[in-house]
Design an enzyme around this catalytic site. Structure first.
Site, PDB file in Angstrom:
ATOM      1  N   ASP A 206      38.893  37.622  36.806  1.00  0.00           N
ATOM      2  CA  ASP A 206      39.636  38.439  35.854  1.00  0.00           C
ATOM      3  C   ASP A 206      38.933  38.454  34.495  1.00  0.00           C
ATOM      4  O   ASP A 206      38.523  37.402  33.991  1.00  0.00           O
ATOM      5  CB  ASP A 206      41.051  37.873  35.715  1.00  0.00           C
ATOM      6  CG  ASP A 206      41.955  38.733  34.873  1.00  0.00           C
ATOM      7  OD1 ASP A 206      42.165  39.898  35.233  1.00  0.00           O
ATOM      8  OD2 ASP A 206      42.463  38.220  33.852  1.00  0.00           O
ATOM      9  N   GLU A 236      35.726  41.654  37.440  1.00  0.00           N
ATOM     10  CA  GLU A 236      36.465  42.831  36.961  1.00  0.00           C
ATOM     11  C   GLU A 236      35.741  43.368  35.721  1.00  0.00           C
ATOM     12  O   GLU A 236      36.041  42.991  34.594  1.00  0.00           O
ATOM     13  CB  GLU A 236      37.904  42.457  36.606  1.00  0.00           C
ATOM     14  CG  GLU A 236      38.717  43.655  36.132  1.00  0.00           C
ATOM     15  CD  GLU A 236      39.898  43.280  35.255  1.00  0.00           C
ATOM     16  OE1 GLU A 236      40.711  44.173  34.965  1.00  0.00           O
ATOM     17  OE2 GLU A 236      39.993  42.112  34.824  1.00  0.00           O
ATOM     18  N   ASP A 318      45.992  47.572  38.491  1.00  0.00           N
ATOM     19  CA  ASP A 318      45.803  47.927  37.086  1.00  0.00           C
ATOM     20  C   ASP A 318      45.713  49.429  36.843  1.00  0.00           C
ATOM     21  O   ASP A 318      45.419  49.850  35.718  1.00  0.00           O
ATOM     22  CB  ASP A 318      44.518  47.277  36.551  1.00  0.00           C
ATOM     23  CG  ASP A 318      44.688  45.789  36.286  1.00  0.00           C
ATOM     24  OD1 ASP A 318      45.796  45.385  35.878  1.00  0.00           O
ATOM     25  OD2 ASP A 318      43.720  45.037  36.470  1.00  0.00           O
TER      26      ASP A 318
END
Length: 491
Positions: A206, A236, A318
């Protein structure tokens, strides 16, 4: 540091992303009393009660779809339904079934040849993380003061202003680790090792760009590879990712540039208001030539092994769901799935997209799967699963698994003009030609192409259409409007 290639299994994988609270509940696991009805609209803070045992009980259904790898959003103990607010990195959240449920899931998945990739949130923790709680209790006397970026006392951990410490996006619930601290670095590296030793097959990382320290990620890779030389490390990163893909940090990134290019080409209309709410920011319409330029850049920017390991996607937790971004245009969604499953890289299906789920930006992209199908309906009120879409995705996944050209073959654009894109994938004698017509009228397939090594007859197992490639020429049935076809080489 020595460089290493991505694990070879990733090139052959079809991933499926699961948001555990919203995928499936198991009757084997008691639930707290104050959870939301499964079929109600998702909310920012509410729990639906999905768990890891519910995933284990549906692995055969996922295997039937063609899934060979699962990527989970965070599963560690947390006071949030998405679990990006980590309380304890060494404990699977009890509401998800705890450590025993993960053990069962790993064993059941591995028995079916499936891999497990977990989400690692190592840039920030939460207010409930023990070391930060110690600072809240003891102020400047805390033994863990240098684990975070403390600016002043008193800390204001439940307000949006004047926090007194650095937090992700200035959100008080998410204090940012001080990853320059050797104790913090060692703690996080050990977490990564611990769960790999427990049997997981990789980490999705992340916001790794917010740990601005190549040395941190280089050592992270070294430690992970030592435990499991075949572990997959994917970051990410929403934009250009060159610094992280040189062989000393990540194997791949979440390939959002692919997503933007795909939507830009297949869409007749885009829901720009929803797009602007997420990391997409904006998506521009692309004609065939524009898409071909983007595609060629994506497949040549990095080495072949890295390109084939990129995590390609058309939706995630997301982003608004693909159906919503594409204004519920079913043909656009089908073309997006076709590109997802035929383009170089590892395709990742966001849970429920194959069933027709829709939903805008967070929290609406995080709805539950209606396992009762037509009887219960989707959370947004739509009546049933799109079983035809699931069958289509299942067939594309099967074609991908059966043809090494789609997993490991080279990529060549044969034609890109107006609304028509034609590209080839080839691995030795295994030859594939993919045709996409984004326009509203059928287009003739009688084209001059650079088709060396592609000569022969081809058929599309989905539609029955056929084409022929000869020296410098491709011809066959007209390309139907708003359709894509995957032609398999014969002989």
């Amino acid at each position: 540091m020595s460089l290493s290639a991505p694990p070879s299994w990733v090139q052959d994988a079809v991933f499926y992303q699961i948001f555990p609270d919203r995928f499936a509940r198991s009757s084997r696991l008691p639930k707290p009393s104050n959870i939301e009805p499964w079929s109600s609209q998702p909310t920012v803070h509410g729990y639906k009660g999905g768990d890891l045992l519910g995933v284990s009980e549906r692995l055969d259904l996922l295997a039937d779809l063609g899934v060979t790898a699962l990527y989970f959003t965070p599963i560690f103990q947390s006071a949030s339904n998405h679990r990006y607010h980590t309380h304890d990195y060494y404990r699977v959240d009890p509401m998800l079934g705890g450590d025993a449920a993960l053990r069962e899931l790993i064993d059941e998945a591995h028995e079916r040849g499936m891999r497990i990739v977990l989400d690692g949130v190592f840039n920030h923790a939460s207010r409930g993380f023990f070391q930060f709680s110690d600072i809240l209790e003891n102020g400047p006397h805390s033994a863990y003061l240098d684990w975070f970026h403390i600016r002043q006392f008193p800390l204001n951990a439940y307000n949006d202003g004047g926090l007194g410490y650095d937090a992700w996006w200035n959100l008080p619930a998410l204090p940012k680790f001080n990853t320059r601290n050797p104790a913090v670095r060692e703690y996080l590296w050990r977490v990564a090792e611990y769960w790999l030793e427990a049997g997981i097959d990789g980490w999705r990382l992340d916001v790794p760009n917010e740990i601005e320290d190549d040395g941190f990620w280089q050592e992270f890779r070294r430690r992970c590879r030592k435990v499991n030389p075949d572990c997959y490390l994917v970051g990410e990163i929403w934009g250009e990712a060159d610094p992280w893909l040189r062989g000393d940090q990540f194997d791949a990134v979440m390939n959002y540039p692919f997503t933007r290019a795909t939507f830009g080409f297949v869409a007749r209309d885009l829901k720009h208001a929803e797009i602007a709410k997420c990391g997409y920011v904006a998506i521009s319409e692309l004609d065939a030539a524009g898409f071909a330029n983007k595609a060629n850049d994506l497949v040549t920017r990095h080495g072949e092994d890295t390109t084939r390991a990129q995590l390609n996607l058309i939706g995630s937790h997301d982003t608004p769901r693909a159906h919503t971004v594409l204004c519920d245009d079913r043909q656009a969604v089908r073309m997006a799935f076709l590109l997802l499953l035929t383009f170089p890289g590892a395709p990742c299906i966001y849970y429920g997209d194959e069933l027709g789920l829709s939903g805008g930006h967070d929290p609406f992209c995080r709805g539950t799967i209606p396992w009762d199908g037509a009887e219960e309906g989707f959370a947004d009120g739509s009546p049933a699963w799109d079983q035809a879409l699931r069958d289509y995705v299942r067939t594309l996944a099967r074609v991908r698994h059966e043809n090494p050209a789609l997993r490991r073959g080279d990529f060549r654009v044969l034609h890109a003009e107006g609304d028509l894109v034609v590209f080839a994938r080839q691995a030795g004698s295994n030859r594939i030609v993919v045709v996409l017509n984004r326009g509203t009228r059928q287009l003739p397939l009688d084209l001059t192409v650079q088709g060396e090594g592609l000569a022969g007859e081809y058929h599309d197992p989905l539609s029955g259409l056929r084409l022929t490639v000869e020296e410098g020429r491709l011809h066959g049935f007209d390309a139907p409007p708003r359709r894509g076809s995957v032609y398999l080489g014969e002989g």
